[in-house]
Design a protein around this motif. Structure first.
Motif, PDB file in Angstrom:
ATOM      1  N   SER A   1      15.472  37.531  37.433  1.00  0.00           N
ATOM      2  CA  SER A   1      16.135  36.767  36.389  1.00  0.00           C
ATOM      3  C   SER A   1      17.167  35.821  36.971  1.00  0.00           C
ATOM      4  CB  SER A   1      16.815  37.723  35.407  1.00  0.00           C
ATOM      5  OG  SER A   1      17.569  37.003  34.466  1.00  0.00           O
ATOM      6  N   CYS A   2      17.338  34.681  36.302  1.00  0.00           N
ATOM      7  CA  CYS A   2      18.298  33.683  36.760  1.00  0.00           C
ATOM      8  C   CYS A   2      19.697  33.952  36.245  1.00  0.00           C
ATOM      9  CB  CYS A   2      17.869  32.291  36.274  1.00  0.00           C
ATOM     10  SG  CYS A   2      16.250  31.813  36.833  1.00  0.00           S
ATOM     11  N   GLY A   3      19.842  34.895  35.369  1.00  0.00           N
ATOM     12  CA  GLY A   3      21.162  35.158  34.816  1.00  0.00           C
ATOM     13  C   GLY A   3      21.432  34.308  33.595  1.00  0.00           C
ATOM     14  N   LYS A   4      22.651  34.299  33.124  1.00  0.00           N
ATOM     15  CA  LYS A   4      23.007  33.566  31.920  1.00  0.00           C
ATOM     16  C   LYS A   4      22.957  32.065  32.167  1.00  0.00           C
ATOM     17  CE  LYS A   4      26.064  37.197  30.201  1.00  0.00           C
ATOM     18  NZ  LYS A   4      27.447  37.528  29.792  1.00  0.00           N
ATOM     19  N   LYS A   5      22.613  31.336  31.110  1.00  0.00           N
ATOM     20  CA  LYS A   5      22.526  29.883  31.220  1.00  0.00           C
ATOM     21  C   LYS A   5      23.914  29.268  31.235  1.00  0.00           C
ATOM     22  CE  LYS A   5      18.028  29.383  29.011  1.00  0.00           C
ATOM     23  NZ  LYS A   5      17.286  28.741  27.910  1.00  0.00           N
ATOM     24  N   SER A   6      24.064  28.214  31.995  1.00  0.00           N
ATOM     25  CA  SER A   6      25.309  27.456  32.022  1.00  0.00           C
ATOM     26  C   SER A   6      24.974  26.048  32.449  1.00  0.00           C
ATOM     27  CB  SER A   6      26.297  28.094  32.999  1.00  0.00           C
ATOM     28  OG  SER A   6      25.799  28.007  34.317  1.00  0.00           O
ATOM     29  N   ARG A   7      25.955  25.179  32.466  1.00  0.00           N
ATOM     30  CA  ARG A   7      25.699  23.797  32.855  1.00  0.00           C
ATOM     31  C   ARG A   7      25.219  23.729  34.291  1.00  0.00           C
ATOM     32  NH1 ARG A   7      28.385  19.055  34.488  1.00  0.00           N
ATOM     33  NH2 ARG A   7      27.607  17.225  33.383  1.00  0.00           N
ATOM     34  N   LYS A   8      25.724  24.638  35.128  1.00  0.00           N
ATOM     35  CA  LYS A   8      25.265  24.736  36.506  1.00  0.00           C
ATOM     36  C   LYS A   8      24.712  26.135  36.733  1.00  0.00           C
ATOM     37  CE  LYS A   8      28.320  21.334  38.660  1.00  0.00           C
ATOM     38  NZ  LYS A   8      29.274  21.094  39.767  1.00  0.00           N
ATOM     39  N   PRO A   9      23.414  26.322  36.546  1.00  0.00           N
ATOM     40  CA  PRO A   9      22.831  27.663  36.709  1.00  0.00           C
ATOM     41  C   PRO A   9      23.140  28.229  38.095  1.00  0.00           C
ATOM     42  CG  PRO A   9      21.253  26.158  35.735  1.00  0.00           C
ATOM     43  CD  PRO A   9      22.407  25.330  36.175  1.00  0.00           C
ATOM     44  N   PRO A  10      23.593  29.463  38.171  1.00  0.00           N
ATOM     45  CA  PRO A  10      23.981  30.059  39.458  1.00  0.00           C
ATOM     46  C   PRO A  10      22.763  30.532  40.250  1.00  0.00           C
ATOM     47  CG  PRO A  10      24.285  31.652  37.702  1.00  0.00           C
ATOM     48  CD  PRO A  10      23.806  30.388  37.049  1.00  0.00           C
ATOM     49  N   VAL A  11      21.931  29.592  40.680  1.00  0.00           N
ATOM     50  CA  VAL A  11      20.758  29.993  41.458  1.00  0.00           C
ATOM     51  C   VAL A  11      21.138  30.096  42.927  1.00  0.00           C
ATOM     52  CG1 VAL A  11      19.107  28.964  39.859  1.00  0.00           C
ATOM     53  CG2 VAL A  11      19.978  27.603  41.757  1.00  0.00           C
ATOM     54  N   PRO A  12      20.573  31.051  43.627  1.00  0.00           N
ATOM     55  CA  PRO A  12      20.835  31.164  45.071  1.00  0.00           C
ATOM     56  C   PRO A  12      20.335  29.929  45.818  1.00  0.00           C
ATOM     57  CG  PRO A  12      19.873  33.183  44.196  1.00  0.00           C
ATOM     58  CD  PRO A  12      19.758  32.155  43.117  1.00  0.00           C
ATOM     59  N   GLU A  13      20.835  29.735  47.019  1.00  0.00           N
ATOM     60  CA  GLU A  13      20.489  28.544  47.795  1.00  0.00           C
ATOM     61  C   GLU A  13      19.021  28.517  48.216  1.00  0.00           C
ATOM     62  OE1 GLU A  13      23.109  28.221  51.085  1.00  0.00           O
ATOM     63  OE2 GLU A  13      24.863  27.729  49.858  1.00  0.00           O
ATOM     64  N   ASN A  14      18.374  29.674  48.225  1.00  0.00           N
ATOM     65  CA  ASN A  14      16.966  29.704  48.645  1.00  0.00           C
ATOM     66  C   ASN A  14      16.000  29.597  47.467  1.00  0.00           C
ATOM     67  OD1 ASN A  14      17.518  32.216  47.578  1.00  0.00           O
ATOM     68  ND2 ASN A  14      16.188  33.313  49.008  1.00  0.00           N
ATOM     69  N   VAL A  15      16.514  29.238  46.290  1.00  0.00           N
ATOM     70  CA  VAL A  15      15.673  29.042  45.107  1.00  0.00           C
ATOM     71  C   VAL A  15      15.438  27.551  44.919  1.00  0.00           C
ATOM     72  CG1 VAL A  15      15.546  29.252  42.597  1.00  0.00           C
ATOM     73  CG2 VAL A  15      16.402  31.156  43.970  1.00  0.00           C
ATOM     74  N   ILE A  16      14.176  27.138  44.931  1.00  0.00           N
ATOM     75  CA  ILE A  16      13.867  25.708  44.817  1.00  0.00           C
ATOM     76  C   ILE A  16      13.452  25.309  43.407  1.00  0.00           C
ATOM     77  CG2 ILE A  16      13.215  25.532  47.241  1.00  0.00           C
ATOM     78  CD1 ILE A  16      10.271  25.533  46.337  1.00  0.00           C
ATOM     79  N   ALA A  17      13.153  26.296  42.566  1.00  0.00           N
ATOM     80  CA  ALA A  17      12.773  25.990  41.186  1.00  0.00           C
ATOM     81  C   ALA A  17      12.897  27.244  40.339  1.00  0.00           C
ATOM     82  CB  ALA A  17      11.346  25.451  41.124  1.00  0.00           C
ATOM     83  N   THR A  18      13.031  27.022  39.043  1.00  0.00           N
ATOM     84  CA  THR A  18      12.988  28.127  38.093  1.00  0.00           C
ATOM     85  C   THR A  18      11.950  27.817  37.030  1.00  0.00           C
ATOM     86  OG1 THR A  18      14.793  27.118  36.815  1.00  0.00           O
ATOM     87  CG2 THR A  18      15.385  28.831  38.410  1.00  0.00           C
ATOM     88  N   ILE A  19      11.252  28.863  36.603  1.00  0.00           N
ATOM     89  CA  ILE A  19      10.319  28.758  35.480  1.00  0.00           C
ATOM     90  C   ILE A  19      10.815  29.754  34.449  1.00  0.00           C
ATOM     91  CG2 ILE A  19       7.921  28.920  34.727  1.00  0.00           C
ATOM     92  CD1 ILE A  19       7.071  28.522  37.631  1.00  0.00           C
ATOM     93  N   ASP A  20      11.460  29.230  33.413  1.00  0.00           N
ATOM     94  CA  ASP A  20      12.186  30.070  32.472  1.00  0.00           C
ATOM     95  C   ASP A  20      13.193  30.919  33.249  1.00  0.00           C
ATOM     96  OD1 ASP A  20      10.943  28.943  30.367  1.00  0.00           O
ATOM     97  OD2 ASP A  20       9.703  30.645  29.822  1.00  0.00           O
ATOM     98  N   LYS A  21      13.042  32.222  33.226  1.00  0.00           N
ATOM     99  CA  LYS A  21      14.014  33.097  33.888  1.00  0.00           C
ATOM    100  C   LYS A  21      13.575  33.532  35.283  1.00  0.00           C
ATOM    101  CE  LYS A  21      12.092  37.283  31.791  1.00  0.00           C
ATOM    102  NZ  LYS A  21      12.387  38.502  31.004  1.00  0.00           N
TER     103      LYS A  21
END
Length: 318
Positions: A19-39
């Protein structure tokens, strides 16, 4: 391999269920994540392994345009995975093992470390999903009955008219004297194509049966004036850029006719089925595109500059 695949559910959770966690203006994705598909996350090392296994020369050239297209395609395949997962239609462990063995992928699998083995199995699932999706559409949505086929045949008569067909042999060469001599053998000595092929290396022999629309105009004019089993004179003609000497030997003329229903029944079935398949496939992929939200994080890709079709999110929050 099979013992590893018993834990496949956990593997896929690691790859596609984080899961990507809660939505925000700047999603807190780790540096090794290049894309998200929903969560769900798509990891950089996951995609780099995919590139190294399938597109290594392109990766080495760092062609951003092509690599962006490949990433777009990969994300679409990930979306199909989620679609099939919701419908409980993912391949079984046994199907994955069989697929890997059949294509020899088990040899590659054995050389990978545990982390990359997990990714590799996931890639196999993505490959199998293409066939599952195809069978899903064909089985559940593509149905063609006898009435549809007959209606198509009766309402589209023009498609089943086979035009006049000329069956003829063409002899041609750039040497006129050889062609004159060859014609003498054919007309006076009643020699056939095999004899000419064996005797003259510089004469090409082509045996054809073409509908009149598919015959070059200069040839058709000559053939229309001939009767079956007649041989033309040596004629100099130009086909494309090449000009050479020709002899036409008309074997038979098949009159135009309407093809019988039984002759075209299977062809009509395939045509209707393909039309239905294409329409439903387009509908499903449109549904998938609307259902899942994809965001790409170009700054995390590192190895190329993304310029694909999906929305992007950068450090400025755009």
């Amino acid at each position: 391999m099979k013992r590893f695949l018993v834990g496949l559910t956990l593997t896929i959770l690691i790859i596609s269920g984080v899961s990507c966690g809660k939505k925000s203006r700047k999603p807190p994705v780790p540096e090794n994540v290049i894309a998200t598909i929903d969560k769900y996350y798509v990891f950089r090392d996951e995609f780099l392994l995919y590139l190294n296994l399938n597109y290594k020369p392109i990766l080495e050239k760092k062609d951003s345009f092509i690599l962006s297209r490949i990433l777009d395609d990969y994300l679409k395949r990930r979306m199909i995975y989620l679609y099939l997962k919701e419908k409980n239609m993912l391949p079984s462990n046994d199907a994955i093992v069989e697929y890997m063995k059949f294509h020899g992928f088990d040899r590659i699998y054995k050389k990978l470390d545990l982390k990359n083995k997990r990714y590799f199995v996931f890639f196999m699932i993505l490959n199998l999903n293409e066939e599952i999706m195809k069978n899903h559409i064909l089985k559940d949505y593509v149905h063609v009955d006898e009435k549809e086929i007959k209606d198509y045949y009766e309402n589209r008569t023009e498609e089943f008219i086979k035009k006049k067909t000329y069956c003829f042999t063409r002899f041609h060469s750039s040497y006129k004297d050889l062609m004159v001599e060859a014609r003498r053998w054919i007309v006076r000595k009643h020699r056939d194509e095999t004899f000419i092929r064996l005797r003259y290396r510089d004469i090409e022999v082509e045996e054809n049966c073409f509908e009149e629309d598919n015959i070059p105009e200069d040839f058709l004019k000559i053939l229309k004036k001939m009767r079956p089993n007649r041989v033309s004179k040596v004629i100099k003609l130009k086909i494309g850029e090449k000009e050479d000497y020709n002899i036409l030997w008309l074997k038979k003329v098949i009159p135009a006719r309407k093809l019988k229903f039984e002759e075209v029944k299977d062809m009509i079935y395939n045509k209707i089925a393909m039309e239905k398949y294409s329409k439903k496939e387009e509908e499903i992929y449109s549904e998938i595109n609307k259902k899942f939200k994809v965001i790409v994080y170009p700054e995390n890709i590192l190895v190329f500059k993304y310029n694909g079709v999906f929305p992007v999110f950068n450090s400025e929050g755009k």
